[in-house]
Design a protein around this motif. Structure first.
Motif, short mmCIF file in Angstrom:
data_model
loop_
_atom_site.label_atom_id
_atom_site.label_comp_id
_atom_site.label_asym_id
_atom_site.label_seq_id
_atom_site.Cartn_x
_atom_site.Cartn_y
_atom_site.Cartn_z
N LEU A 47 0.82 -1.20 0.00
CA LEU A 47 0.00 0.00 0.00
C LEU A 47 0.86 1.26 0.00
O LEU A 47 0.56 2.24 -0.69
N LEU A 48 1.95 1.23 0.75
CA LEU A 48 2.89 2.35 0.78
C LEU A 48 3.50 2.58 -0.60
O LEU A 48 3.57 3.72 -1.07
N LEU A 49 3.90 1.51 -1.24
CA LEU A 49 4.49 1.62 -2.58
C LEU A 49 3.48 2.18 -3.59
O LEU A 49 3.82 3.07 -4.38
N ILE A 50 2.25 1.70 -3.53
CA ILE A 50 1.20 2.21 -4.42
C ILE A 50 0.97 3.70 -4.18
O ILE A 50 0.86 4.49 -5.13
N ARG A 51 0.94 4.10 -2.92
CA ARG A 51 0.75 5.53 -2.60
C ARG A 51 1.93 6.36 -3.10
O ARG A 51 1.73 7.45 -3.63
N LEU A 52 3.14 5.85 -2.93
CA LEU A 52 4.32 6.59 -3.40
C LEU A 52 4.32 6.75 -4.92
O LEU A 52 4.58 7.84 -5.43
N ILE A 53 3.98 5.69 -5.62
CA ILE A 53 3.91 5.76 -7.08
C ILE A 53 2.81 6.74 -7.49
O ILE A 53 3.00 7.57 -8.39
N GLY A 54 1.68 6.66 -6.81
CA GLY A 54 0.58 7.59 -7.08
C GLY A 54 0.99 9.04 -6.89
O GLY A 54 0.68 9.92 -7.70
N LYS A 55 1.74 9.30 -5.81
CA LYS A 55 2.22 10.67 -5.56
C LYS A 55 3.17 11.12 -6.66
O LYS A 55 3.10 12.26 -7.12
N LEU A 56 4.07 10.23 -7.06
CA LEU A 56 5.02 10.60 -8.11
C LEU A 56 4.31 10.91 -9.42
O LEU A 56 4.63 11.89 -10.10
N VAL A 57 3.36 10.09 -9.78
CA VAL A 57 2.62 10.28 -11.03
C VAL A 57 1.77 11.54 -10.97
O VAL A 57 1.78 12.36 -11.90
N LEU A 58 1.05 11.72 -9.87
CA LEU A 58 0.12 12.85 -9.76
C LEU A 58 0.82 14.18 -9.48
O LEU A 58 0.25 15.24 -9.75
N SER A 59 2.03 14.14 -8.95
CA SER A 59 2.72 15.39 -8.62
C SER A 59 3.02 16.24 -9.85
O SER A 59 3.25 17.44 -9.74
N ASN A 60 3.00 15.63 -11.04
CA ASN A 60 3.23 16.39 -12.27
C ASN A 60 1.99 17.15 -12.71
O ASN A 60 2.10 18.13 -13.45
N THR A 61 0.81 16.71 -12.29
CA THR A 61 -0.43 17.33 -12.77
C THR A 61 -1.25 17.99 -11.67
O THR A 61 -2.12 18.80 -11.97
N VAL A 62 -1.02 17.64 -10.40
CA VAL A 62 -1.81 18.18 -9.30
C VAL A 62 -0.88 19.00 -8.40
O VAL A 62 0.24 18.58 -8.09
N ASP A 63 -1.36 20.15 -7.97
CA ASP A 63 -0.62 21.02 -7.07
C ASP A 63 -0.22 20.27 -5.80
O ASP A 63 -1.00 19.45 -5.29
N ILE A 64 0.94 20.55 -5.25
CA ILE A 64 1.47 19.81 -4.09
C ILE A 64 0.54 19.92 -2.87
O ILE A 64 0.36 18.95 -2.14
N GLY A 65 -0.07 21.07 -2.66
CA GLY A 65 -1.00 21.22 -1.53
C GLY A 65 -2.24 20.37 -1.71
O GLY A 65 -2.69 19.68 -0.80
#
Length: 151
Positions: A94-112
């Motif tokens: 679950l941690l790995l999935i969340r980390l990958i999700g953050k990496l992918v989404l950080s390019n399109t969604v504001d950090i806040g």
């Protein structure tokens, strides 16, 4: 940091399995986590309604895994969480999935916003899991009390 937090969660969970479960121990983690909702006071953490729904759905789906792998056992008239060899792997997964999700989404969604979404995801994961734990714990506790009354 996320890896450190994952390892810490596994250590805390394995130590808690050595102590009896109580309603307080089940309810307090989501209560403490709920204070994180104060971040939404600030504009940069606010999340669009569709993103809230998406994060909640993913959180609830993740909670199903935790619900399926969290079981109780009775030892010496007390209720304990049953140790699961799969739990550490599930937490890391679950941690790995969340980390990958953050990496992918950080390019399109504001950090806040992303921080807000992942808090919603985590809260949407822990609340159903803990409610399920509480229901199962109460069933076992009632069974123990019934057996005690029969004795």
């Amino acid at each position: 940091m996320a890896l450190f937090m994952g390892i810490l969660a596994i250590i805390v969970r394995s130590k808690s399995a050595k102590q009896p479960v109580s309603v307080k121990k089940i309810i307090l983690p989501p209560v403490f986590m709920s204070t994180g909702a104060l971040m939404f006071i600030f504009e940069e953490f606010r999340v669009a309604p569709l993103q809230i729904i998406e994060a909640l759905i993913v959180g609830v789906l993740f909670s199903l895994i935790l619900i399926k792998t969290t079981n109780f056992e009775v030892r010496e008239e007390e209720v304990f969480i049953k140790k699961s060899k799969a739990f550490a792997f599930i937490l890391f997964g679950l941690l790995l999935i969340r980390l990958i999700g953050k990496l992918v989404l950080s390019n399109t969604v504001d950090i806040g916003e992303l921080g807000g979404m992942f808090w919603i995801l985590a809260f949407g994961m822990i609340v159903p899991w803990r409610i399920s734990m509480l229901i199962n714990f109460k069933k076992i506790e009632n069974t123990l009390q019934f057996k005690e009354e029969l004795s």
